[in-house]
Write a protein that holds these residues in place. Structure first.
Motif, PDB file in Angstrom:
ATOM      1  N   GLU A 173     101.729 -41.867  94.789  1.00  0.00           N
ATOM      2  CA  GLU A 173     101.116 -40.616  95.206  1.00  0.00           C
ATOM      3  C   GLU A 173      99.607 -40.765  95.328  1.00  0.00           C
ATOM      4  O   GLU A 173      98.984 -41.487  94.551  1.00  0.00           O
ATOM      5  CB  GLU A 173     101.453 -39.517  94.196  1.00  0.00           C
ATOM      6  N   GLU A 197      97.488 -33.701  93.739  1.00  0.00           N
ATOM      7  CA  GLU A 197      98.372 -34.588  94.504  1.00  0.00           C
ATOM      8  C   GLU A 197      98.433 -34.096  95.942  1.00  0.00           C
ATOM      9  O   GLU A 197      98.839 -32.964  96.200  1.00  0.00           O
ATOM     10  CB  GLU A 197      99.779 -34.574  93.894  1.00  0.00           C
ATOM     11  N   ASN A 200     102.596 -37.988  99.035  1.00  0.00           N
ATOM     12  CA  ASN A 200     103.549 -38.837  98.331  1.00  0.00           C
ATOM     13  C   ASN A 200     104.174 -39.819  99.321  1.00  0.00           C
ATOM     14  O   ASN A 200     104.693 -39.413 100.359  1.00  0.00           O
ATOM     15  CB  ASN A 200     104.643 -37.960  97.697  1.00  0.00           C
TER      16      ASN A 200
HETATM   17 MG    MG Z   1     105.063 -36.118  94.476  1.00  0.00          MG
END
Ligand code: MG
Ligand code: ATP
Ligand code: MG
Ligand code: MG
Length: 476
Positions: A173, A197, A200
């Protein structure tokens, strides 16, 4: 940078690198394992599994996603929507880890004048799966990122699957550091509200069985090819590039907050409790419109129930802001105007969306009016008796007779400083289900007396079920 432009740049970046542009799938796909599409890869699942040959080696899309599991986070964290857009690029047995890292890093760090997002590489961190030594090495090689900003995590965080049997794989990530104002130093392992985040990258190579790799159970096999599945959170990138505090304040969500401010006369940013309500309203209004747009109607089960819960939470939250009038029609228009440039069907379908919204609101307001009296009395009785908990039987009566979902009772009780005997409620629900089952069984075996129905049918003929169009008289 506006959301529209973020999406455009994403698509152009990958189109220019040999990816076929694929439109978003509907939020409701015919996949029995999923209530709603929750990731870009869902429509490509048969290609990963090798059940169907991929019509292209590489694809890119901006997928509509709904994650109802994140509903309790909404408004409280800075980064969880129930509806969001996931931008993705996919390789079906074509490029693998190195290519995915290179494409992603290039797009986010390239300057805005050259078509990228212009993020400062000095603020980026990455995570890798602890058993994936190769990934850490490749990140350094491909991006030159310093080793301190690569963090290894276990399967719980860095093994991705659909939550059910199907394709899966280790993932990596990419996180953006928002700086000391937002939390503690030390990378995403330490603080995920400071380190957001954004993207991903899943190295899709395994077949996950019934038991979850996240819980330590190894995958049950390998996919026929090594693939790439990535998902970038568009709202999260918008939040960072627009310099706002959270995903609810981004250009396509914030207008609903403005509408709620206008209707309530209260100001967003004045106090925390109201702010959470404003954000819940904005988030849920968008999910609600997008779900109805894709054909979901409010109901008492499965998808319909999720939608109903979202819509009712909007109404309740707006009431808590002091608004008494119907509001869903107002919010739907704002959502339509914000989202229509990317989803023109919201305009052509608007009359239908609007009428579903209005019917549900009418039905709910009637429920609220009827049930609130019983609820208020129950609260008064409980308090008078010095109690702190609403009886399970009351919650059951509200559910059974007035159509109060348990989460509504829980929410209203907690506003009154009370808890609810949920176990008692559940026992009564289970008891009711058991009785219904027995009834059904006795009907099947012919023990039930159906002659009255037969007579009615003979006398009056059949009736049409109009609950789908006329929710007012049929739903609670
Ligand atoms: Mg993720
Ligand atoms: P988080 O750990 O923050 O809950 P996730 O790891 O569950 O995110 P993924 O399944 O990896 O998310 O989804 C891919 C990307 O989609 C994430 O990197 C994020 O940018 C975005 N995303 C995931 N969930 C949400 C959400 N509820 N609202 C907005 N964006 C989301
Ligand atoms: Mg999550
Ligand atoms: Mg995560």
């Amino acid at each position: 940078m506006q959301t529209h432009e973020i999406n455009n740049r994403f698509i152009e970046h990958f189109r220019g690198r040999g990816h076929t542009v694929v439109p978003s799938a509907s939020l409701i796909l015919d996949d029995p394992t999923l209530l709603f599409v929750n990731a870009g890869m869902v429509q490509f699942k048969p290609y990963f599994l090798g059940e169907a040959p991929a019509p292209y080696p590489r694809a890119t899309s901006i997928q509509k996603c709904v994650r109802t599991g994140d509903i309790d986070e909404v408004g409280k964290t800075t980064r969880h929507n129930t509806f969001f857009q996931m931008a993705g690029n996919f390789s079906f047995g074509d490029y693998f880890k190195e290519g995915a890292m290179d494409y992603a890093w290039d797009l986010i760090t390239r300057s805005q004048s050259e078509g990228g997002y212009g993020m400062d590489p000095g603020r980026l961190w990455v995570t890798v799966f602890e058993n994936d030594a190769e990934a850490a090495g490749l990140w350094r090689q491909v991006t030159g990122i310093s080793p301190e900003r690569i963090q290894a995590r276990d399967a719980k965080d860095n093994y991705w699957d659909m939550g059910v049997p199907g394709p899966g794989g280790p993932c990596s990530e990419i996180y953006y550091d928002r700086g000391p104002k937002y939390g503690r130093e030390g990378g995403p392992i330490v603080d995920e509200d400071r380190y957001i985040e954004i993207w991903n990258l899943v190295f899709m190579q395994d077949i996950r069985g019934e038991l979850a790799p996240k819980e330590g159970h190894p995958p049950i096999g390998e996919l026929p090819t090594k693939n790439i599945d990535t998902g970038m959170g568009v709202e999260r990138v918008a939040c960072l590039l627009q310099g706002v505090e959270n995903v609810y304040e981004t250009d396509l969500v914030r207008p609903v907050i403005a509408k709620a401010e206008e209707l309530s006369g209260r100001r967003y940013g004045a106090n925390h409790e109201d702010d959470v309500r404003f954000r819940v309203i904005a988030d849920h209004a968008r999910s609600g419109v997008m779900l109805v747009g894709d054909g979901v109607t409010p109901g008492n089960e499965a998808r319909g129930y999720v939608l109903r819960r979202l819509l009712r939470r909007i109404i309740r939250s707006t009431r808590l802001l002091g608004v008494q009038e119907p509001v869903l029609g107002e919010f739907s228009k704002v959502v339509r105007d914000a989202m229509a440039p990317s989803y023109p069907e919201l305009v052509t379908e608007f009359d239908r969306i609007d009428s579903v919204m209005r019917n549900e609101e009418d039905a709910f307001l009637a429920t609220l009016t009827a049930g609130s009296k019983i609820f208020d009395m129950a609260v008064a009785d409980t308090k008078r008796a010095g109690g702190k908990q609403l009886a399970g039987a009351k919650a059951f009566q509200l559910h059974d007779t007035y159509g109060f979902p348990i989460d509504l009772t829980l929410e209203m009780a907690s506003e009154q400083g009370l808890t609810v005997d949920e176990q008692g409620f559940r026992n009564l629900m289970a008891e009711q289900r058991r009785r219904a089952k027995e009834d059904a069984k006795s009907r099947k075996t012919g023990h039930g007396d159906l002659s009255t129905y037969r007579t009615l049918l003979d006398q009056h003929g059949t009736t049409d079920f109009i609950g789908y169009t006329d929710l007012r008289s049929h739903s609670r």
